[in-house]
Design a protein around this motif. Structure first.
Motif, PDB file in Angstrom:
ATOM      1  N   PHE A 378       0.608  -1.217   0.101  1.00 36.11           N
ATOM      2  CA  PHE A 378      -0.059  -0.056   0.058  1.00 36.11           C
ATOM      3  C   PHE A 378       0.690   1.239   0.032  1.00 36.11           C
ATOM      4  CE2 PHE A 378      -2.434  -3.228   2.307  1.00 36.11           C
ATOM      5  CZ  PHE A 378      -3.614  -3.424   1.475  1.00 36.11           C
ATOM      6  N   GLY A 379       2.068   1.205   0.122  1.00 33.77           N
ATOM      7  CA  GLY A 379       2.926   2.443   0.064  1.00 33.77           C
ATOM      8  C   GLY A 379       2.994   2.864   1.469  1.00 33.77           C
ATOM      9  N   ARG A 380       3.719   4.270   1.312  1.00 32.55           N
ATOM     10  CA  ARG A 380       3.908   4.912   2.788  1.00 32.55           C
ATOM     11  C   ARG A 380       2.694   5.389   3.305  1.00 32.55           C
ATOM     12  NH1 ARG A 380       8.340   5.908   5.087  1.00 32.55           N
ATOM     13  NH2 ARG A 380       7.535   7.894   6.041  1.00 32.55           N
ATOM     14  N   LEU A 381       1.515   5.672   2.650  1.00 31.86           N
ATOM     15  CA  LEU A 381       0.301   5.913   3.028  1.00 31.86           C
ATOM     16  C   LEU A 381      -0.175   5.069   4.317  1.00 31.86           C
ATOM     17  CD1 LEU A 381      -1.632   7.311   0.126  1.00 31.86           C
ATOM     18  CD2 LEU A 381      -0.609   8.587   1.837  1.00 31.86           C
ATOM     19  N   ALA A 382       0.230   3.653   4.196  1.00 36.84           N
ATOM     20  CA  ALA A 382      -0.174   3.066   5.270  1.00 36.84           C
ATOM     21  C   ALA A 382       0.646   2.648   6.424  1.00 36.84           C
ATOM     22  CB  ALA A 382      -0.055   1.430   4.703  1.00 36.84           C
ATOM     23  N   VAL A 383       1.721   3.585   6.569  1.00 37.38           N
ATOM     24  CA  VAL A 383       2.549   3.416   7.761  1.00 37.38           C
ATOM     25  C   VAL A 383       1.953   3.986   8.896  1.00 37.38           C
ATOM     26  CG1 VAL A 383       4.621   4.275   8.840  1.00 37.38           C
ATOM     27  CG2 VAL A 383       4.677   3.690   6.388  1.00 37.38           C
ATOM     28  N   MET A 384       1.477   4.998   9.112  1.00 38.01           N
ATOM     29  CA  MET A 384       0.748   5.573  10.351  1.00 38.01           C
ATOM     30  C   MET A 384      -0.507   4.744  10.726  1.00 38.01           C
ATOM     31  SD  MET A 384       1.456   7.327  13.040  1.00 38.01           S
ATOM     32  CE  MET A 384       2.655   8.309  12.223  1.00 38.01           C
ATOM     33  N   PRO A 385      -1.428   4.374   9.754  1.00 34.28           N
ATOM     34  CA  PRO A 385      -2.668   3.370  10.214  1.00 34.28           C
ATOM     35  C   PRO A 385      -1.943   2.251  10.639  1.00 34.28           C
ATOM     36  CG  PRO A 385      -2.982   4.355   8.175  1.00 34.28           C
ATOM     37  CD  PRO A 385      -1.751   4.743   8.380  1.00 34.28           C
ATOM     38  N   PHE A 386      -0.926   1.445  10.173  1.00 30.70           N
ATOM     39  CA  PHE A 386      -0.272   0.418  10.650  1.00 30.70           C
ATOM     40  C   PHE A 386       0.130   0.378  11.958  1.00 30.70           C
ATOM     41  CE2 PHE A 386       3.230  -2.227  11.540  1.00 30.70           C
ATOM     42  CZ  PHE A 386       2.723  -3.521  11.246  1.00 30.70           C
ATOM     43  N   ARG A 387       0.894   1.599  12.143  1.00 32.62           N
ATOM     44  CA  ARG A 387       1.530   1.738  13.736  1.00 32.62           C
ATOM     45  C   ARG A 387       0.349   1.799  14.599  1.00 32.62           C
ATOM     46  NH1 ARG A 387       6.332   6.155  11.901  1.00 32.62           N
ATOM     47  NH2 ARG A 387       7.552   4.586  10.609  1.00 32.62           N
ATOM     48  N   ILE A 388      -0.792   2.543  14.443  1.00 33.21           N
ATOM     49  CA  ILE A 388      -1.615   2.855  15.226  1.00 33.21           C
ATOM     50  C   ILE A 388      -2.387   1.339  15.478  1.00 33.21           C
ATOM     51  CG2 ILE A 388      -3.829   3.878  15.704  1.00 33.21           C
ATOM     52  CD1 ILE A 388      -2.965   6.330  13.815  1.00 33.21           C
ATOM     53  N   ALA A 389      -2.631   0.792  14.710  1.00 35.27           N
ATOM     54  CA  ALA A 389      -3.193  -0.704  14.651  1.00 35.27           C
ATOM     55  C   ALA A 389      -2.165  -1.602  15.718  1.00 35.27           C
ATOM     56  CB  ALA A 389      -3.609  -1.335  13.463  1.00 35.27           C
ATOM     57  N   TRP A 390      -1.090  -1.332  15.349  1.00 32.47           N
ATOM     58  CA  TRP A 390      -0.118  -2.432  16.250  1.00 32.47           C
ATOM     59  C   TRP A 390      -0.194  -1.786  17.687  1.00 32.47           C
ATOM     60  CZ3 TRP A 390       2.941  -6.338  14.534  1.00 32.47           C
ATOM     61  CH2 TRP A 390       3.896  -6.728  15.176  1.00 32.47           C
ATOM     62  N   VAL A 391      -0.019  -0.809  18.057  1.00 35.67           N
ATOM     63  CA  VAL A 391      -0.116  -0.306  19.303  1.00 35.67           C
ATOM     64  C   VAL A 391      -1.572  -0.681  20.059  1.00 35.67           C
ATOM     65  CG1 VAL A 391      -0.042   1.667  20.939  1.00 35.67           C
ATOM     66  CG2 VAL A 391       1.506   1.358  19.121  1.00 35.67           C
ATOM     67  N   ALA A 392      -2.478  -0.621  19.134  1.00 31.49           N
ATOM     68  CA  ALA A 392      -4.082  -0.775  19.709  1.00 31.49           C
ATOM     69  C   ALA A 392      -4.175  -2.257  20.077  1.00 31.49           C
ATOM     70  CB  ALA A 392      -5.121  -0.136  18.782  1.00 31.49           C
ATOM     71  N   ALA A 393      -3.624  -3.195  19.419  1.00 31.32           N
ATOM     72  CA  ALA A 393      -3.363  -4.621  19.244  1.00 31.32           C
ATOM     73  C   ALA A 393      -3.020  -5.182  20.611  1.00 31.32           C
ATOM     74  CB  ALA A 393      -2.978  -5.444  18.223  1.00 31.32           C
ATOM     75  N   ILE A 394      -2.039  -4.538  21.377  1.00 29.23           N
ATOM     76  CA  ILE A 394      -1.313  -4.858  22.412  1.00 29.23           C
ATOM     77  C   ILE A 394      -2.131  -5.191  23.671  1.00 29.23           C
ATOM     78  CG2 ILE A 394       0.616  -4.253  24.029  1.00 29.23           C
ATOM     79  CD1 ILE A 394       1.970  -3.014  21.745  1.00 29.23           C
TER      80      ILE A 394
END
Length: 447
Positions: A378-394
């Motif tokens: 998805f390119g760099r546009l997916a970076v911040m949504p991924f990081r937020i989802a990563w933290v939320a999953a913890i």
């Protein structure tokens, strides 16, 4: 669904996969003429010289790249994985873990060489790489489907084995040892990981460059103190490990599961789980290293397997065997805790705190791995949504029952290896040629 995934798991982590991983490492080691083994001292020299970033292409120093890779590999496998291998395969499993690591050094070397050689720049001008890129750029358009498979498996495996499963293990350990509510552990981990992960690979590399050496040296120092206190037993211990590796039950009194086949199976499987050689995760970190010489980064990368298994896992294994409690029916982290407690006391505290720190750094390393897999699609546009989802999953992982998630993540982890191993075999002529052409300059520290 659980039964289906269990069947798939037993297939992808069965003998064919273990033989493929070991066979690839052995083939690369022979093709490289034992280069990884011959240049271990020089590789440590390059690592120490690579602590600071050089005026070369890349995002983080070569040292930080290795520490980021180690942050993901030095984890539960070093405490629980070694104990499981010994409990199910006997002392001989430790010998086969060493063998896995030695050939795995060639695999990790080749992964990093390909990662740096075939990496590319993203929209922001930063380097990105890993198996999906060396498959795409090294093997050509016809193999893009294989690159997509790796990225797909890597993105989803990360949320399991590199995130929720880690949080759950820490929350359970701290709850049992300190009566800490699992939700508190989940929130604390999410805050800590979020502060690092949201800053990207440079912040991950900076934190890993400090935390990983401290935690690894501290754990090894404690283990070495225990070993030194029992130094007279070490020769007999080595004899037991080697004898059990080939004679199985005859070396350890015939307890269940201690045959040679079990020693090989569990030693190899837990060794791979611990150092990740062949899975394709580590080259994602090494692709961001500040270097213009892929061979130099390959030499540094192979130390990850040496440090993780030959050093850290061995210390855990020696403590367990010295304690004599490995025949008592315990397994996993509980066995490691019992071993430390029987020799110096405070085993629960040592193992629980060790797991917490190890799991925290694992979440940092796998956050970057998963991010790069998502960016591939998805390119760099997916970076911040991924990081937020990563933290939320913890915190969700810390509070959930994750038996199925662990099973699924473990299966996807193995499926990551298949595209990577195919690519390494097909690209091996490139690895051999680069090694011949650039080894001298790499050892000299030149570009």
């Amino acid at each position: 669904m659980t039964a289906l995934i269990s069947e798939l798991n037993s297939l992808v982590w069965g003998w064919p996969m273990l033989v493929m991983i070991l066979g690839t490492g052995a083939y690369l080691m022979v093709g490289l003429r034992l280069l990884p083994l011959r240049h271990i001292p020089q590789a440590f020299g390059l690592l120490l010289r690579g602590r600071k970033g050089r005026a070369e292409s890349g995002e983080i120093s070569a040292f930080q790249a290795l520490m980021t890779s180690l942050s993901a590999t030095i984890g539960t496998g070093n405490i629980a994985g070694v104990a499981t291998a010994i409990a199910l395969g006997g002392p001989g499993a430790l010998f086969w873990m060493w063998c896995t690591a030695l050939v795995g050094m060639a695999t990790k070397y080749a992964e990093a060489v390909c990662a740096v050689h075939y990496r590319e720049r993203d929209e922001a001008g930063n380097f990105t790489g890993g198996p999906m890129y060396y498959i795409k750029n090294g093997l050509g358009p016809r193999w893009r489907w294989l690159a997509a498979c790796f990225a797909f498996f890597g993105a989803f495996a990360g949320f399991g084995i590199g995130n929720t499963v880690q949080a759950n293990s820490v929350a359970d350990a701290l709850n049992n040892t300190f009566d800490l509510p699992v939700w508190v552990t989940g929130v604390a981990l999410a805050l800590g990981v979020g502060l690092v992960v949201l800053g990207g690979v440079k912040r991950i590399g900076a934190v890993a460059g400090i935390l990983v050496p401290v935690m690894a040296v501290s754990y090894m120092a404690l283990g070495l103190v225990i070993i030194a206190m029992n130094a007279a037993e070490i020769p007999a211990l080595f004899a037991l490990v080697v004898d059990a590796a080939f004679n199985g039950a005859a070396a350890v009194g015939g307890f269940a599961g201690a045959g040679m086949v079990a020693a090989i199976r569990f030693g190899v499987a837990r060794g791979i789980f611990s150092n990740e050689a062949g899975l394709g995760s580590a080259p994602i970190a090494h692709a961001a290293a500040q270097t213009n010489n892929p061979v130099r980064q390959g030499l540094i990368a192979m130390l990850g397997t040496f440090i993780d298994t030959i050093l850290v896992c061995s210390i855990t294994g020696f403590v367990i065997l010295l304690s004599g409690v490995w025949q008592g029916g315990e397994s996993g982290a509980a066995l490691s805790a019992l071993a430390f407690d029987s020799l110096i006391g405070g085993g629960d505290y040592i193992v629980s705190l060790g797991l917490a720190v190890f799991a925290f750094t694992t979440m940092l390393g796998w956050a970057y791995y998963g991010e790069r897999c998502v960016v591939y699609f998805f390119g760099r546009l997916a970076v911040m949504p991924f990081r937020i989802a990563w933290v939320a999953a913890i915190p969700l992982g810390a509070m959930a029952q994750l038996d199925f998630v662990w099973l699924l993540a473990d299966t996807l982890n193995a499926l990551m290896a298949l595209p990577n191993l195919i690519a390494l075999i097909l690209l091996s002529p490139v690895v051999f040629e680069l090694s011949r052409a650039r080894l001298a300059s790499a050892l000299a520290g030149d570009s």
